[in-house]
Every structure is written in C-alpha cells, then in structure tokens.
Design a protein around this motif. Structure first.
Motif, PDB file in Angstrom:
ATOM      1  N   ASN A 159       0.832  -1.199   0.000  1.00  0.00           N
ATOM      2  CA  ASN A 159       0.000   0.000   0.000  1.00  0.00           C
ATOM      3  C   ASN A 159       0.872   1.257   0.000  1.00  0.00           C
ATOM      4  OD1 ASN A 159      -2.397   1.367  -0.028  1.00  0.00           O
ATOM      5  ND2 ASN A 159      -2.732   1.227   2.174  1.00  0.00           N
ATOM      6  N   PHE A 160       0.490   2.228  -0.835  1.00  0.00           N
ATOM      7  CA  PHE A 160       1.186   3.508  -0.966  1.00  0.00           C
ATOM      8  C   PHE A 160       2.592   3.357  -1.543  1.00  0.00           C
ATOM      9  CE2 PHE A 160      -1.569   4.016   2.895  1.00  0.00           C
ATOM     10  CZ  PHE A 160      -2.543   4.787   2.271  1.00  0.00           C
ATOM     11  N   GLN A 161       2.864   2.252  -2.207  1.00  0.00           N
ATOM     12  CA  GLN A 161       4.150   2.044  -2.863  1.00  0.00           C
ATOM     13  C   GLN A 161       3.933   1.931  -4.368  1.00  0.00           C
ATOM     14  OE1 GLN A 161       7.126   2.005  -1.210  1.00  0.00           O
ATOM     15  NE2 GLN A 161       6.005   2.384   0.698  1.00  0.00           N
ATOM     16  N   SER A 162       4.925   2.387  -5.130  1.00  0.00           N
ATOM     17  CA  SER A 162       4.814   2.301  -6.588  1.00  0.00           C
ATOM     18  C   SER A 162       5.625   1.144  -7.155  1.00  0.00           C
ATOM     19  CB  SER A 162       5.288   3.614  -7.230  1.00  0.00           C
ATOM     20  OG  SER A 162       6.628   3.893  -6.853  1.00  0.00           O
ATOM     21  N   GLN A 163       6.635   0.692  -6.396  1.00  0.00           N
ATOM     22  CA  GLN A 163       7.490  -0.394  -6.861  1.00  0.00           C
ATOM     23  C   GLN A 163       7.172  -1.679  -6.101  1.00  0.00           C
ATOM     24  OE1 GLN A 163       9.683  -0.091  -9.428  1.00  0.00           O
ATOM     25  NE2 GLN A 163       8.944   2.015  -9.659  1.00  0.00           N
ATOM     26  N   SER A 164       7.323  -2.807  -6.797  1.00  0.00           N
ATOM     27  CA  SER A 164       7.072  -4.101  -6.163  1.00  0.00           C
ATOM     28  C   SER A 164       8.334  -4.596  -5.469  1.00  0.00           C
ATOM     29  CB  SER A 164       6.624  -5.123  -7.197  1.00  0.00           C
ATOM     30  OG  SER A 164       7.657  -5.397  -8.128  1.00  0.00           O
ATOM     31  N   SER A 165       8.159  -5.456  -4.497  1.00  0.00           N
ATOM     32  CA  SER A 165       9.284  -6.115  -3.835  1.00  0.00           C
ATOM     33  C   SER A 165       9.048  -7.614  -3.888  1.00  0.00           C
ATOM     34  CB  SER A 165       9.421  -5.647  -2.382  1.00  0.00           C
ATOM     35  OG  SER A 165       8.258  -5.970  -1.641  1.00  0.00           O
ATOM     36  N   GLN A 166      10.137  -8.372  -3.973  1.00  0.00           N
ATOM     37  CA  GLN A 166      10.007  -9.827  -4.061  1.00  0.00           C
ATOM     38  C   GLN A 166      10.003 -10.419  -2.655  1.00  0.00           C
ATOM     39  OE1 GLN A 166      13.057 -12.807  -5.809  1.00  0.00           O
ATOM     40  NE2 GLN A 166      11.641 -12.398  -7.488  1.00  0.00           N
ATOM     41  N   ARG A 167       9.049 -11.287  -2.402  1.00  0.00           N
ATOM     42  CA  ARG A 167       8.919 -11.904  -1.082  1.00  0.00           C
ATOM     43  C   ARG A 167       8.827 -13.427  -1.230  1.00  0.00           C
ATOM     44  NH1 ARG A 167       6.304  -8.014   2.347  1.00  0.00           N
ATOM     45  NH2 ARG A 167       6.498  -5.963   1.355  1.00  0.00           N
ATOM     46  N   GLU A 168       9.466 -14.134  -0.326  1.00  0.00           N
ATOM     47  CA  GLU A 168       9.219 -15.567  -0.160  1.00  0.00           C
ATOM     48  C   GLU A 168       8.309 -15.711   1.053  1.00  0.00           C
ATOM     49  OE1 GLU A 168      12.615 -18.087   0.087  1.00  0.00           O
ATOM     50  OE2 GLU A 168      12.907 -18.124  -2.089  1.00  0.00           O
ATOM     51  N   ILE A 169       7.179 -16.372   0.867  1.00  0.00           N
ATOM     52  CA  ILE A 169       6.189 -16.434   1.936  1.00  0.00           C
ATOM     53  C   ILE A 169       5.728 -17.869   2.180  1.00  0.00           C
ATOM     54  CG2 ILE A 169       5.355 -14.087   1.526  1.00  0.00           C
ATOM     55  CD1 ILE A 169       2.993 -15.305   0.004  1.00  0.00           C
ATOM     56  N   GLU A 170       5.297 -18.118   3.415  1.00  0.00           N
ATOM     57  CA  GLU A 170       4.745 -19.409   3.811  1.00  0.00           C
ATOM     58  C   GLU A 170       3.261 -19.200   4.105  1.00  0.00           C
ATOM     59  OE1 GLU A 170       7.152 -20.696   7.089  1.00  0.00           O
ATOM     60  OE2 GLU A 170       9.033 -20.482   5.970  1.00  0.00           O
ATOM     61  N   PRO A 171       2.368 -19.555   3.171  1.00  0.00           N
ATOM     62  CA  PRO A 171       0.945 -19.205   3.292  1.00  0.00           C
ATOM     63  C   PRO A 171       0.212 -20.055   4.328  1.00  0.00           C
ATOM     64  CG  PRO A 171       1.296 -20.566   1.356  1.00  0.00           C
ATOM     65  CD  PRO A 171       2.667 -20.284   1.926  1.00  0.00           C
ATOM     66  N   LEU A 183      -4.301 -12.789   1.341  1.00  0.00           N
ATOM     67  CA  LEU A 183      -3.482 -13.964   1.637  1.00  0.00           C
ATOM     68  C   LEU A 183      -2.704 -13.698   2.920  1.00  0.00           C
ATOM     69  CD1 LEU A 183      -1.948 -16.614   1.089  1.00  0.00           C
ATOM     70  CD2 LEU A 183      -0.488 -15.341  -0.493  1.00  0.00           C
ATOM     71  N   ILE A 184      -2.925 -14.530   3.929  1.00  0.00           N
ATOM     72  CA  ILE A 184      -2.200 -14.411   5.192  1.00  0.00           C
ATOM     73  C   ILE A 184      -1.026 -15.383   5.145  1.00  0.00           C
ATOM     74  CG2 ILE A 184      -2.370 -14.449   7.702  1.00  0.00           C
ATOM     75  CD1 ILE A 184      -4.251 -12.447   6.271  1.00  0.00           C
ATOM     76  N   ALA A 185       0.180 -14.879   5.388  1.00  0.00           N
ATOM     77  CA  ALA A 185       1.368 -15.720   5.244  1.00  0.00           C
ATOM     78  C   ALA A 185       2.507 -15.198   6.119  1.00  0.00           C
ATOM     79  CB  ALA A 185       1.818 -15.753   3.779  1.00  0.00           C
ATOM     80  N   PHE A 186       3.437 -16.092   6.428  1.00  0.00           N
ATOM     81  CA  PHE A 186       4.670 -15.695   7.100  1.00  0.00           C
ATOM     82  C   PHE A 186       5.630 -15.186   6.031  1.00  0.00           C
ATOM     83  CE2 PHE A 186       8.964 -16.389   8.667  1.00  0.00           C
ATOM     84  CZ  PHE A 186       8.901 -15.808   9.930  1.00  0.00           C
ATOM     85  N   TYR A 193       4.363 -12.390  10.304  1.00  0.00           N
ATOM     86  CA  TYR A 193       3.166 -12.632   9.501  1.00  0.00           C
ATOM     87  C   TYR A 193       2.698 -11.338   8.851  1.00  0.00           C
ATOM     88  CZ  TYR A 193       3.107 -17.168  11.726  1.00  0.00           C
ATOM     89  OH  TYR A 193       3.454 -18.422  12.140  1.00  0.00           O
ATOM     90  N   ARG A 194       2.215 -11.453   7.623  1.00  0.00           N
ATOM     91  CA  ARG A 194       1.739 -10.297   6.882  1.00  0.00           C
ATOM     92  C   ARG A 194       0.433 -10.630   6.154  1.00  0.00           C
ATOM     93  NH1 ARG A 194       4.748  -8.023   9.700  1.00  0.00           N
ATOM     94  NH2 ARG A 194       6.389  -6.520   9.172  1.00  0.00           N
ATOM     95  N   ASP A 195      -0.292  -9.569   5.839  1.00  0.00           N
ATOM     96  CA  ASP A 195      -1.564  -9.648   5.124  1.00  0.00           C
ATOM     97  C   ASP A 195      -1.329  -9.101   3.718  1.00  0.00           C
ATOM     98  OD1 ASP A 195      -4.063  -8.940   3.997  1.00  0.00           O
ATOM     99  OD2 ASP A 195      -4.974  -8.638   5.961  1.00  0.00           O
TER     100      ASP A 195
END
Length: 316
Positions: A159-171, A183-186, A193-195
């Motif tokens: 949110n409020f960002q223009s560029q994407s970031s790469q994440r490895e997540i555990e859903p 998607l709720i994931a670590f 944990y992030r939403d």
C-alpha cells in the motif's frame, strides 16, 4: 427432521470429510452427544462400516453412498453460491465451481432443473470488483500451496508504494474482507506474519519448497492475535433511520458491533482504530449522523468540516 432423515444426513456428513467429530454432528443437528452415539450405533447395526477414533471422531471405511439427490432448497442455495463466486473469485475458482455445478445439475430431478433455470435469470449479484482485476488467477494456486505447505515467491506492491518487492512467503490462509481476497502468510523478508491483498500480487511462483507446518500459526490463531494487538476504541453514533438504510454494507468495514432502535434514530456501536477514515465516511451522511463518543472523533469531524468549507470558499 425425523430420525430417518437425520441418519441419512449423518451418513452424508461422514462421507464429506476424512474424520468427523461427534460434536460437529451434534452442533449441526442440535442434538446431544448421547443422541449422536445412538445414531452412529443405529447406522452400524444397519451394516454401515464406521470406524472410531478415541470415541470422539468417526470415519467411513470404504463405503460410499449412491449419487445424492438434492432438494429444491439445496439446489437453490448452490445457485446463490455460484452467483457469489462469479463476483468474488478469480477465473481459476470460477472454472472449477462451474464444472462442479454442471455435475450437480446433471443429477437433479426434472422439477429442480426447471426451478434452477427459472431462478437463474431472477438472481443477480451486482458487487463490483473495484480495482481487483483477477488477471493472474492466483486463488487456486494459493489454496493448493496452503494445503501442501509450499513456499510461494511473489512480487508484491504494498500500500502507498509504486514499486514491487520480491517476497518468499509461507501461506497459512485466505480471508475475504473489504471487497478483496487477502493472503495471510509468514513473510521471510519481514520475519513476521503479513496480510497480502491478492490484487496487489504482480506475479506468483510456487517454489516447490516445503515448510514445516508446526512452525506456523493456524489462520484462526493469527486472526485472534490480530484482534488482541489492535488498539481498538469504541465509537457510539446516533443515526437517523433513513440514513441507516444506506450504511448496511459499509458499516462492517469500520468495525460495526451492535445497534439499538430508538424512535427515529438508531444507536450504533463500532470498534475501530481508523478514526480519520471513519470520519470521512460519516461525512457522506451529513447532519443525519451525530457522534456521542469519543470526543476525539467529534473534533476530527469538525476539522474535516472546516477543511471542506475552506475549500469551497476559495475563488476559482
């Protein structure tokens, strides 16, 4: 429901999942555990091979019912489900449900088929998808990764960002609220944990790596923890009944919890931490809303009102 119908329904419930708890059966039919035990014994005496786990859960051993016939009410409920999925899911889920729905309709009696054909043109869901294009069709792949405990790699625009970031997540789960799938994931990048809103996922790849399930919270545990962590405050409003009719859908976004009817007004209570956002929402109802408490949201409303007044007093 008479006992014969209940026994049939219990048999269908046992076939619906690998293991069914006795308490689940009791809750579904509003009966005692003792009655559940008697019904299970009756099915066993009728020759149904039912296995038990510690006396509290049951499962079927290589037993299947013949194709199930649906009642008029059940068929109608499935149609409503299809209409909702058409607006609240992406193509990957819509295709799967549509295929399943065709199979269901194929076993319906002629009267139920005619009923559905007539009802289908008379039921519509007009909810907009807003900015959620579902172009990636990620929901099916996400749910597969959740069940298999597989790591996902996503390019995500916060949110409020223009560029994407790469994440490895555990859903750990999917939640639908505020007109979006989340998607709720670590998140391994953030170490917590992030939403993640699914419409902000630019790309998604299943890494085929597995993560240990025991290391993660269950979805409900995450949601419970979130409620504890939030610093929610109670907001009490008096809303004219005519205006209250237009609050029905959006009020849940702002933490609606209860209401009381008083003559021409409805007293509503909310639990929220987003006072400015809620204040701007309440501004759309003008003089038809009065704030009882807290004082700080009253002051915020005064500030917003002055902001609007000053804006429109400016010469153009």
């Amino acid at each position: 429901m008479n006992r014969i119908d209940r026994l049939t329904a219990i048999l269908i419930q046992l076939q619906s999942k690998r293991v069914v708890k006795a308490q689940e059966v009791a809750d579904r039919f509003g009966i005692s555990l003792r009655t559940v035990y008697r019904d299970i014994r009756a099915l066993e005496e009728a020759g149904v091979p039912i296995g038990a786990e510690a006396g509290i859960s049951y499962f079927l051993e290589d037993y299947h019912l013949p194709p199930v016939m649906f009642s008029n009410e059940e068929a109608s409920a499935l149609l409503f489900g299809a209409k909702l999925i058409g607006k609240m899911a992406d193509e990957s889920l819509r295709e799967g449900f549509e295929s399943a729905f065709y199979k269901i309709k194929s076993v319906l009696k002629r009267a139920e088929k005619e009923h559905l054909e007539d009802l289908e043109t008379r039921v519509a869901v007009l909810a907009r998808r807003r900015n959620e294009p579902f172009s990636l069709n990620v929901l099916n792949e996400i749910q597969q990764a959740i069940v298999r405990q597989q790591v996902l790699c996503i390019d995500y625009v916060a949110n409020f960002q223009s560029q994407s970031s790469q994440r490895e997540i555990e859903p750990i789960g999917l939640v639908h609220y505020s007109s979006h799938w989340h998607l709720i994931a670590f998140c391994r990048l953030r170490g917590d944990y992030r939403d993640f809103r699914t419409d902000r996922i630019q790309s998604l790849t299943n890494t085929e790596q597995f993560f240990p399930k025991q290391n993660l919270l269950m979805l409900q545990a995450y949601l419970d923890r979130l409620r504890v962590q939030e610093h929610l405050e109670e907001v009490t409003l008096w809303v004219h009944k005519g205006a209250a009719l237009f609050m029905q859908e959006q009020r849940y976004i702002w933490g609606f919890i209860s209401e009381e009817s008083h003559d021409k007004y409805i007293k509503m209570k909310f639990m929220t931490q987003y006072f400015e956002g809620m204040g701007r929402w309440l501004m759309t109802f003008g003089k038809h809303v009065s704030i009882e408490s807290p004082q700080k949201i009253k002051e915020m409303m005064q500030t917003l009102a002055l902001e609007i007044q000053e804006h429109y007093l400016q010469p153009y």
